[in-house]
Design a protein around this motif. Structure first.
Motif, mmCIF file in Angstrom:
data_model
loop_
_atom_site.group_PDB
_atom_site.id
_atom_site.type_symbol
_atom_site.label_atom_id
_atom_site.label_comp_id
_atom_site.label_asym_id
_atom_site.label_seq_id
_atom_site.Cartn_x
_atom_site.Cartn_y
_atom_site.Cartn_z
ATOM 1 N N GLN A 359 0.841 -1.197 0.000
ATOM 2 C CA GLN A 359 0.000 0.000 0.000
ATOM 3 C C GLN A 359 0.874 1.245 0.000
ATOM 4 O O GLN A 359 0.769 2.097 -0.867
ATOM 5 C CB GLN A 359 -0.906 -0.019 1.237
ATOM 6 C CG GLN A 359 -1.937 1.090 1.332
ATOM 7 C CD GLN A 359 -1.420 2.465 1.712
ATOM 8 O OE1 GLN A 359 -1.729 3.460 1.024
ATOM 9 N NE2 GLN A 359 -0.635 2.561 2.751
ATOM 10 N N THR A 363 7.381 0.151 2.699
ATOM 11 C CA THR A 363 7.715 -0.905 3.656
ATOM 12 C C THR A 363 9.129 -1.408 3.344
ATOM 13 O O THR A 363 9.402 -1.899 2.250
ATOM 14 C CB THR A 363 6.679 -2.041 3.548
ATOM 15 O OG1 THR A 363 5.412 -1.481 3.848
ATOM 16 C CG2 THR A 363 6.982 -3.179 4.493
ATOM 17 N N THR A 366 9.713 -4.980 2.007
ATOM 18 C CA THR A 366 9.222 -5.190 0.640
ATOM 19 C C THR A 366 10.151 -4.499 -0.360
ATOM 20 O O THR A 366 10.468 -5.041 -1.425
ATOM 21 C CB THR A 366 7.770 -4.674 0.522
ATOM 22 O OG1 THR A 366 7.026 -5.200 1.617
ATOM 23 C CG2 THR A 366 7.132 -5.103 -0.773
ATOM 24 N N ALA A 410 -4.975 0.068 10.323
ATOM 25 C CA ALA A 410 -5.498 -1.211 9.818
ATOM 26 C C ALA A 410 -5.901 -1.039 8.355
ATOM 27 O O ALA A 410 -6.764 -0.228 8.025
ATOM 28 C CB ALA A 410 -6.695 -1.636 10.653
ATOM 29 N N GLU A 498 -4.851 -6.544 15.688
ATOM 30 C CA GLU A 498 -4.104 -5.285 15.663
ATOM 31 C C GLU A 498 -4.891 -4.117 16.241
ATOM 32 O O GLU A 498 -4.301 -3.211 16.800
ATOM 33 C CB GLU A 498 -3.527 -4.959 14.280
ATOM 34 C CG GLU A 498 -4.479 -4.533 13.222
ATOM 35 C CD GLU A 498 -3.775 -4.197 11.902
ATOM 36 O OE1 GLU A 498 -2.635 -3.741 11.906
ATOM 37 O OE2 GLU A 498 -4.414 -4.380 10.850
ATOM 38 N N VAL A 615 5.917 0.559 7.748
ATOM 39 C CA VAL A 615 7.026 0.064 8.560
ATOM 40 C C VAL A 615 8.323 0.250 7.770
ATOM 41 O O VAL A 615 8.701 -0.594 6.967
ATOM 42 C CB VAL A 615 6.792 -1.400 8.955
ATOM 43 C CG1 VAL A 615 7.902 -1.908 9.854
ATOM 44 C CG2 VAL A 615 5.457 -1.531 9.680
HETATM 45 O O1 M6R Z 1 2.274 -0.464 3.146
HETATM 46 P P1 M6R Z 1 2.325 -1.970 3.051
HETATM 47 O O2 M6R Z 1 1.156 -2.532 2.293
HETATM 48 O O3 M6R Z 1 3.619 -2.478 2.523
HETATM 49 O O4 M6R Z 1 2.192 -2.463 4.544
HETATM 50 C C1 M6R Z 1 2.344 -3.818 4.864
HETATM 51 C C2 M6R Z 1 1.914 -4.095 6.288
HETATM 52 O O5 M6R Z 1 2.714 -3.389 7.193
HETATM 53 C C3 M6R Z 1 0.447 -3.702 6.528
HETATM 54 O O6 M6R Z 1 -0.406 -4.335 5.634
HETATM 55 C C4 M6R Z 1 0.021 -4.049 7.971
HETATM 56 O O7 M6R Z 1 0.009 -5.433 8.139
HETATM 57 C C5 M6R Z 1 -1.338 -3.430 8.281
HETATM 58 N N1 M6R Z 1 -1.291 -2.729 9.527
HETATM 59 C C6 M6R Z 1 -2.430 -4.411 8.372
HETATM 60 O O8 M6R Z 1 -3.667 -3.832 8.647
#
Ligand code: M6R
Length: 618
Positions: A359, A363, A366, A410, A498, A615
């Motif tokens: 998203q 991250t 990733t 979330a 979470e 993250v």
């Molecule tokens: O930004 P991203 O999609 O790479 O984030 C990955 C995860 O940190 C994220 O989906 C996390 O698990 C969410 N808090 C879930 O609701």
């Protein structure tokens, strides 16, 4: 992780920084701080806790400066205290610095600096970085020629000695009205406004003031003065900036009539999904099309394998995509946690197309998986929501989710749009292989119907809210599903834990017998995905096994499916639909259930403890 804002302009810097920090708070909310510069004086204020604490203290303080930096923290090194909050000031009082990331060799640098008389008030790696700048600054010869560049050169020298990740903004007492910023694997964006510049870790902090932005690249240093900005590399090469436009406004990142961002983002899914599919169906109505993949249909047809990497919720979306590609396109797919892939040295087949899903696009795990795959010579595609993110820029091609800013920690609308795009990829590949024209048309029509199906699923909200009240005080919960809904069980469990801190686990329903059933009792409810379909009866058998052990059951089933009387304590219906879109529709009740349970428990839904939205540290 951690939010950064820097301001150079003509307005009250603290007002603008605090507004930015409030919008960035979802990145971290352990503590917050600001430092402004007036003439040759630095004025610092830091508080443990939310940005609101800092705002209250700042109101008493009456800041008036027009240059400053501010930070909201997600702790890595050192506990949550006022002292560990950013900004940090060098022990000679000359520099103030905010930092997002982790300095891996900070212990060696700290020992080096301590031996030269530098002192430290906090346990953070950031304070070490700040003092290293002060050290290089003190060493830099003060020649007439170098005077103007002394600030930026000391930052450059420092960053050459640093291992790890950073997004930083720095003030120096000798250079009033100036900020130096830089990034490596932590996002940093420059907003170019009317007589002002804003440096931020993401666009939401600056979009209320300007939509013109420069996305800084790794290893670039930006130098802001009241009149101009310049960008150079760590190797001193000048960079010609490219000013991009952000295509969303501040209202997209506002909560509107909703109580939480998560609630807003759940309910805006019909429109979000509409946006995610817009313009992505071929004219013949039988397949998908993507503008940004930069890969020819022929190359796509020759692929023999897909690899998907992601984290958290996005990883669950990859698991559903795996199921759909294998089911409809008959090509093997592997899915890995990005954090595992980067260290695992997994053997990859040459005809593999590598995808990452994220998203935020920031991250770190990733991003590192993407880099590792590219290093091995693979072409890497990204499914990503934030335009201009690090992942979007480093991927060879990709598909934007186009669902607007997702602020709630979330993930909800980003998840369902990832599922939608995964389903479209499966269709695209399937139509290049064995899927017939008419099956393609049926599939496309199913995808086009998704926003309406999601709208119908959302109508169950009042019923789900009432169910949530009855289940809010349990300590444990199981989520069970099969085939493409097994990842939904994982996602349901993740969502619940979470934001409501209830211990929850997701399993394939038939795996229960191999261990987890030991947890079942009247104190541990199970949420079952039980849609009508080939293995409906098998799922019902698993439900009966739970019931026989007094486990309360919430069943999520499709309209028209007939569950035996008494097997479920509560039943939530979703519309019957094509199997490619079932996971999207099935996501709605678990999102609502976890949301209402968390609200019922009085949890801080948008800012759950210990978490941050993206993250950006390992
Ligand atoms: O930004 P991203 O999609 O790479 O984030 C990955 C995860 O940190 C994220 O989906 C996390 O698990 C969410 N808090 C879930 O609701």
């Amino acid at each position: 992780m951690c939010g950064i804002v820097g301001y150079v302009g003509k307005q009250n810097a603290v007002t603008i920084i605090l507004e930015g920090l409030k919008r960035l708070e979802y990145r971290g909310y352990d503590s917050a701080g600001v430092c402004v510069q007036k003439g040759r004086k630095l004025d610092l204020l830091k508080k443990a806790g939310r940005v609101e604490n800092l705002a209250k203290a700042a109101a008493q303080h009456r800041f008036t400066a027009t240059t400053g930096i501010g930070h909201t923290r997600w702790a890595t090194h050192g506990g949550v205290t006022d002292a560990n909050a950013h900004p940090h000031v060098s022990s000679d009082g000359k520099f103030a610095l905010i930092h997002n990331g982790v300095i891996e060799n900070y212990a060696q640098i700290k020992a080096f600096l301590a031996g030269r008389g530098y002192t430290f008030k906090s346990e953070t790696d950031t304070e070490v970085l700040c003092n290293l700048i002060a050290y290089h600054y003190a060493k830099e010869p003060v020649r007439a020629k170098s005077r103007q560049t002394r600030f930026v050169e000391s930052v450059r020298k420092t960053l050459r000695h640093v291992e790890g990740t950073y997004g930083i903004a720095v003030l120096c007492v000798d250079f009033p009205g100036q900020i130096v910023g830089s990034r490596k694997a932590s996002p940093l964006i420059l907003g170019v406004g009317e007589h002002e510049y804003i440096l931020a870790s993401d666009a939401s902090a600056l979009v209320s003031r300007t939509q013109n932005v420069v996305y800084l690249k790794d290893g670039e240093i930006v130098h802001l003065t009241p009149e101009s900005f310049s960008i150079s590399t760590l190797d001193q090469a000048d960079v010609s900036p490219v000013v991009d436009k952000i295509h969303w406004s501040v209202t997209a990142a506002d909560m509107g009539k909703y109580a939480h961002f998560m609630e807003k983002e759940i309910f805006e899914q019909p429109a979000a999904l509409e946006n995610a599919m817009r313009g992505r169906f071929a004219a013949d109505g039988s397949t998908a099309q993507f503008g940004g993949l930069n890969i020819t249909p022929g190359e796509f047809r020759d692929l023999e394998r897909f690899m998907f990497c992601a984290c958290g919720t996005a990883w669950h979306a990859c698991l559903v995509t795996e199921h759909l590609i294998e089911r409809f396109a008959r090509i093997p797919v592997e899915v890995d946690y990005a954090s595992e892939f980067r260290y695992r040295n997994s053997p990859l087949d040459p005809r593999t197309l590598f995808f990452v899903m994220s998203q935020s696009g920031e991250t770190i795990d990733t991003l590192a998986a993407l880099r590792e795959a590219k290093r091995k010579g693979y072409r890497v595609m990204a499914v990503n929501n934030v335009v201009g993110s690090s992942i979007a820029r480093e991927a060879d091609g990709g598909i934007y989710q186009h669902v607007g800013p997702e602020v709630g920690v979330a993930s909800t609308k980003a998840f369902t749009s990832q599922l939608l795009i995964g389903a479209m990829i499966a269709l695209y590949v399937a139509r290049m292989r064995d899927m017939s024209f008419s099956d393609g048309v049926t599939y496309v029509n199913a995808l086009k119907g998704v926003p309406e199906l999601v709208r119908q699923a959302l109508q169950q909200a009042p019923k789900i809210k009432a169910i949530a009240r009855r289940y809010a005080q349990y300590h444990d919960m199981l989520f069970l599903g099969r085939l493409s809904l097994f990842p939904l069980a994982l996602e349901g469990a993740l969502k619940l834990k979470e934001i409501s801190y209830i211990h929850a686990e997701g399993y394939p329903a038939a795996e229960m017998k191999h261990g987890p059933i030991a947890l079942v009792s009247e104190k541990c409810p199970s949420v079952f995905f039980a849609p009508q379909g080939e293995i409906f009866n098998k799922i019902v058998s698993s439900m009966q096994e739970i019931k026989a052990r007094k486990g309360p059951i919430i069943a999520i089933t499709t309209e028209g499916a007939e569950l035996p009387k008494g097997v479920a304590d509560d039943v939530i219906h979703i519309p019957a639909c094509h199997e490619a879109v079932l996971p999207i529709v099935a996501a709605i009740p678990v999102q609502l259930l976890s949301y209402y349970i968390a609200v019922e428990r009085g949890c801080d839904v948008d800012k759950p403890r210990n978490l941050a939205k993206s993250v950006t540290v390992e």
